[in-house]
Write a protein that holds these residues in place. Structure first.
Motif, PDB file in Angstrom:
ATOM      1  N   GLY A  25      62.887  45.022  61.972  1.00 53.14           N
ATOM      2  CA  GLY A  25      61.836  46.026  61.881  1.00 53.14           C
ATOM      3  C   GLY A  25      61.484  46.408  60.462  1.00 53.14           C
ATOM      4  N   GLU A  26      62.237  45.850  59.504  1.00 52.13           N
ATOM      5  CA  GLU A  26      61.993  46.048  58.077  1.00 52.13           C
ATOM      6  C   GLU A  26      62.037  47.524  57.673  1.00 52.13           C
ATOM      7  OE1 GLU A  26      58.216  43.836  58.055  1.00 52.13           O
ATOM      8  OE2 GLU A  26      59.240  42.278  56.888  1.00 52.13           O
ATOM      9  N   VAL A  27      63.091  48.210  58.175  1.00 53.26           N
ATOM     10  CA  VAL A  27      63.343  49.582  57.754  1.00 53.26           C
ATOM     11  C   VAL A  27      64.792  49.669  57.297  1.00 53.26           C
ATOM     12  CG1 VAL A  27      61.650  50.473  59.403  1.00 53.26           C
ATOM     13  CG2 VAL A  27      64.076  50.443  60.024  1.00 53.26           C
ATOM     14  N   SER A  28      65.080  50.600  56.416  1.00 52.53           N
ATOM     15  CA  SER A  28      66.458  50.782  55.961  1.00 52.53           C
ATOM     16  C   SER A  28      67.281  51.398  57.083  1.00 52.53           C
ATOM     17  CB  SER A  28      66.494  51.700  54.739  1.00 52.53           C
ATOM     18  OG  SER A  28      66.174  53.037  55.098  1.00 52.53           O
ATOM     19  N   MET A  29      68.605  51.215  56.999  1.00 50.68           N
ATOM     20  CA  MET A  29      69.461  51.812  58.008  1.00 50.68           C
ATOM     21  C   MET A  29      69.351  53.331  57.991  1.00 50.68           C
ATOM     22  SD  MET A  29      70.904  49.590  59.943  1.00 50.68           S
ATOM     23  CE  MET A  29      72.339  50.374  60.657  1.00 50.68           C
ATOM     24  N   LYS A  30      69.220  53.905  56.812  1.00 53.98           N
ATOM     25  CA  LYS A  30      69.096  55.359  56.724  1.00 53.98           C
ATOM     26  C   LYS A  30      67.846  55.830  57.452  1.00 53.98           C
ATOM     27  CE  LYS A  30      69.136  59.188  53.420  1.00 53.98           C
ATOM     28  NZ  LYS A  30      69.254  59.560  51.977  1.00 53.98           N
ATOM     29  N   PHE A  33      68.077  55.643  61.257  1.00 53.62           N
ATOM     30  CA  PHE A  33      68.842  56.733  61.849  1.00 53.62           C
ATOM     31  C   PHE A  33      68.136  58.081  61.752  1.00 53.62           C
ATOM     32  CE2 PHE A  33      72.309  53.772  62.001  1.00 53.62           C
ATOM     33  CZ  PHE A  33      73.181  54.272  62.959  1.00 53.62           C
ATOM     34  N   PHE A  34      67.405  58.309  60.658  1.00 54.40           N
ATOM     35  CA  PHE A  34      66.980  59.684  60.379  1.00 54.40           C
ATOM     36  C   PHE A  34      65.470  59.885  60.250  1.00 54.40           C
ATOM     37  CE2 PHE A  34      71.366  59.368  58.780  1.00 54.40           C
ATOM     38  CZ  PHE A  34      71.944  60.301  59.631  1.00 54.40           C
ATOM     39  N   ASP A  35      64.677  58.835  60.456  1.00 52.73           N
ATOM     40  CA  ASP A  35      63.225  58.963  60.409  1.00 52.73           C
ATOM     41  C   ASP A  35      62.677  58.465  61.747  1.00 52.73           C
ATOM     42  OD1 ASP A  35      60.442  58.235  60.098  1.00 52.73           O
ATOM     43  OD2 ASP A  35      60.699  58.402  57.936  1.00 52.73           O
ATOM     44  N   LYS A  36      62.122  59.347  62.561  1.00 51.94           N
ATOM     45  CA  LYS A  36      61.704  58.978  63.907  1.00 51.94           C
ATOM     46  C   LYS A  36      60.611  57.917  63.900  1.00 51.94           C
ATOM     47  CE  LYS A  36      58.592  62.976  64.099  1.00 51.94           C
ATOM     48  NZ  LYS A  36      58.365  64.316  64.708  1.00 51.94           N
ATOM     49  N   THR A  86      73.476  51.279  54.677  1.00 46.42           N
ATOM     50  CA  THR A  86      74.519  51.076  55.683  1.00 46.42           C
ATOM     51  C   THR A  86      74.492  52.242  56.660  1.00 46.42           C
ATOM     52  OG1 THR A  86      76.203  52.176  54.319  1.00 46.42           O
ATOM     53  CG2 THR A  86      76.003  49.788  54.093  1.00 46.42           C
ATOM     54  N   GLU A  87      75.253  52.110  57.722  1.00 49.63           N
ATOM     55  CA  GLU A  87      75.261  53.150  58.745  1.00 49.63           C
ATOM     56  C   GLU A  87      75.869  54.446  58.218  1.00 49.63           C
ATOM     57  OE1 GLU A  87      76.795  52.167  62.564  1.00 49.63           O
ATOM     58  OE2 GLU A  87      76.217  50.058  62.401  1.00 49.63           O
ATOM     59  N   PRO A  88      75.432  55.584  58.749  1.00 57.24           N
ATOM     60  CA  PRO A  88      76.090  56.841  58.418  1.00 57.24           C
ATOM     61  C   PRO A  88      77.529  56.825  58.905  1.00 57.24           C
ATOM     62  CG  PRO A  88      74.470  57.147  60.160  1.00 57.24           C
ATOM     63  CD  PRO A  88      74.302  55.756  59.661  1.00 57.24           C
ATOM     64  N   ASN A  89      78.368  57.545  58.213  1.00 52.96           N
ATOM     65  CA  ASN A  89      79.787  57.557  58.566  1.00 52.96           C
ATOM     66  C   ASN A  89      80.366  58.925  58.258  1.00 52.96           C
ATOM     67  OD1 ASN A  89      82.372  56.611  59.335  1.00 52.96           O
ATOM     68  ND2 ASN A  89      81.892  54.582  58.508  1.00 52.96           N
ATOM     69  N   ILE A  90      81.599  59.139  58.711  1.00 55.19           N
ATOM     70  CA  ILE A  90      82.268  60.404  58.461  1.00 55.19           C
ATOM     71  C   ILE A  90      83.603  60.157  57.776  1.00 55.19           C
ATOM     72  CG2 ILE A  90      81.159  61.559  60.419  1.00 55.19           C
ATOM     73  CD1 ILE A  90      83.763  61.167  61.983  1.00 55.19           C
ATOM     74  N   ARG A  91      84.201  61.222  57.293  1.00 57.49           N
ATOM     75  CA  ARG A  91      85.527  61.128  56.689  1.00 57.49           C
ATOM     76  C   ARG A  91      86.406  62.227  57.300  1.00 57.49           C
ATOM     77  NH1 ARG A  91      82.308  63.504  52.651  1.00 57.49           N
ATOM     78  NH2 ARG A  91      83.037  65.586  51.996  1.00 57.49           N
ATOM     79  N   PRO A  92      87.736  62.082  57.207  1.00 58.38           N
ATOM     80  CA  PRO A  92      88.628  63.115  57.749  1.00 58.38           C
ATOM     81  C   PRO A  92      88.316  64.484  57.154  1.00 58.38           C
ATOM     82  CG  PRO A  92      89.858  61.131  57.218  1.00 58.38           C
ATOM     83  CD  PRO A  92      88.483  60.924  56.669  1.00 58.38           C
ATOM     84  N   PHE A  93      88.488  65.524  57.977  1.00 53.77           N
ATOM     85  CA  PHE A  93      88.080  66.847  57.511  1.00 53.77           C
ATOM     86  C   PHE A  93      89.063  67.958  57.871  1.00 53.77           C
ATOM     87  CE2 PHE A  93      86.258  66.035  61.637  1.00 53.77           C
ATOM     88  CZ  PHE A  93      86.214  67.243  62.319  1.00 53.77           C
TER      89      PHE A  93
END
Length: 348
Positions: A25-30, A33-36, A86-93
């Motif tokens: 689709g020629e869009v960035s991963m960001k 995920f975050f632009d409808k 790259t895909e969004p990710n989380i870290r320990p919190f």
């Protein structure tokens, strides 16, 4: 098309990674995920290009919000990193098991529908429904992990020390965390109009359970899994589990969670014979995956031999996957070869 081996149906499955949709689709991963608008563009263009190459042989995924496995954890406080490509990710919190207990206790009061990540996905959902009126688009995207995976994502690798150093607190933590995951799963179901407990199938994904010794599954893993299933489904509902990385010693433990369908996916420590050995004892059925990073390097003859071996083992669902890596390696033809390997099993 229908296929069978010795009279038993077999089902070739090719799963489409969402990174391929963003790539085609020629869009960035960001943005995916975050632009409808970018999300809708990716689905429209990505599906069209896949259709152009594969025709009707490859079933298309229905458009949804980009799959974020950590939706539940973000709702209860996980920091979300949003890199561009790259895909969004989380870290320990949480810094201790005591803090983890405090977090899951506070999480009982959270209204999921008010959380920004849920609000975002609701907005994407409404946009996609208008962009694809011909599709029956479910609310999807902000997912959740199983109890053990969620615990490790919250606490980091220290959780594997906690289960030895603080066993009582860990059991309480897992019980509270599992309850919150159940509430989140039921919340997602309600958005999609499902208000009753599951009656036919209940699914769990908990890859990090494989990092706990089989000797500790009885007290750490199995109670959380049974709590998870019992909290979402009626007695007798079939239980599906996806857990990667198990060893042969883990497999007998699956019977303690009354697993119907076991999905090994990427589990290099077990072979087909190991999975067959436990069928009918630890679980009723399993599927088998030709890894995406292996199928790209295989010849037609090697793919045929792999499919033949899997079919001979009486595995009904025989899978592979296609993603951005396959496309950029110019290996779409390997997916065609996978489908071709089933021609000898055509039932009609």
């Amino acid at each position: 098309m229908k296929y069978a081996f010795q009279g038993n149906p077999i089902y070739p499955v090719v799963e489409i990674y969402h990174d391929l949709i963003a790539c085609l689709g020629e869009v960035s991963m960001k943005d995916f995920f975050f632009d409808k608008e970018a999300c809708a563009k990716a689905w429209k263009q990505g599906r069209a290009r896949l259709k152009e190459y594969f025709g009707d042989i490859l079933p298309m995924r229905a458009p949804t919000g980009a799959p974020l496995s950590y939706g539940h954890l973000v709702c209860i406080g996980a920091p979300l990193a949003t890199p561009e490509h790259t895909e969004p990710n989380i870290r320990p919190f949480v810094s201790s098991i005591d803090e983890a207990l405090e977090v899951v206790q506070r999480a009982q009061e959270i209204h999921f529908e008010d959380q920004p990540i849920i609000q975002h996905y609701l907005e994407v959902w409404e946009y996609l429904k208008k962009a694809f009126p011909e599709d029956n688009i479910a609310f999807a995207g902000p997912g959740y992990e199983g109890p053990i995976t969620s615990a490790v994502l919250m606490r980091g690798q220290d959780f594997f020390c906690d289960i030895y150093d603080e066993p009582d607190q860990c059991r309480e933590f897992l019980e509270r965390l599992t309850d919150n995951i159940i509430q989140y799963a039921l919340f997602i179901s309600r958005i999609n109009g499902v208000t009753e407990l599951k009656k036919t199938s209940c699914s769990l994904a908990d890859d990090f359970a494989s990092l706990i010794s089989p000797d500790m599954w009885d007290e750490i893993v199995i109670p959380s899994w049974n709590q998870y299933y019992e909290g979402q489904s009626v007695p007798g509902c079939k239980r599906f589990v996806h857990v990667e990385g198990l060893s042969p010693s883990h497999l007998p433990k699956l019977k303690l969670a009354k697993i119907h369908h076991y999905q090994p996916s990427v589990s290099d420590r077990i072979c087909l014979e190991d999975a067959v050995k436990q069928r009918g004892q630890a679980y009723d059925v399993f599927d088998w995956l030709l890894y995406a990073y292996r199928v790209t390097e295989m010849s037609d003859e090697e793919i045929q031999a792999w499919v033949d071996c899997t079919a001979a083992a009486k595995v009904a669902t025989i899978r592979t996957q296609v993603g951005e890596f396959t496309y950029k390696a110019n290996k779409f033809d390997r997916i065609l070869a996978f489908y071709k390997a089933f021609e000898k099993y055509r039932a009609e």
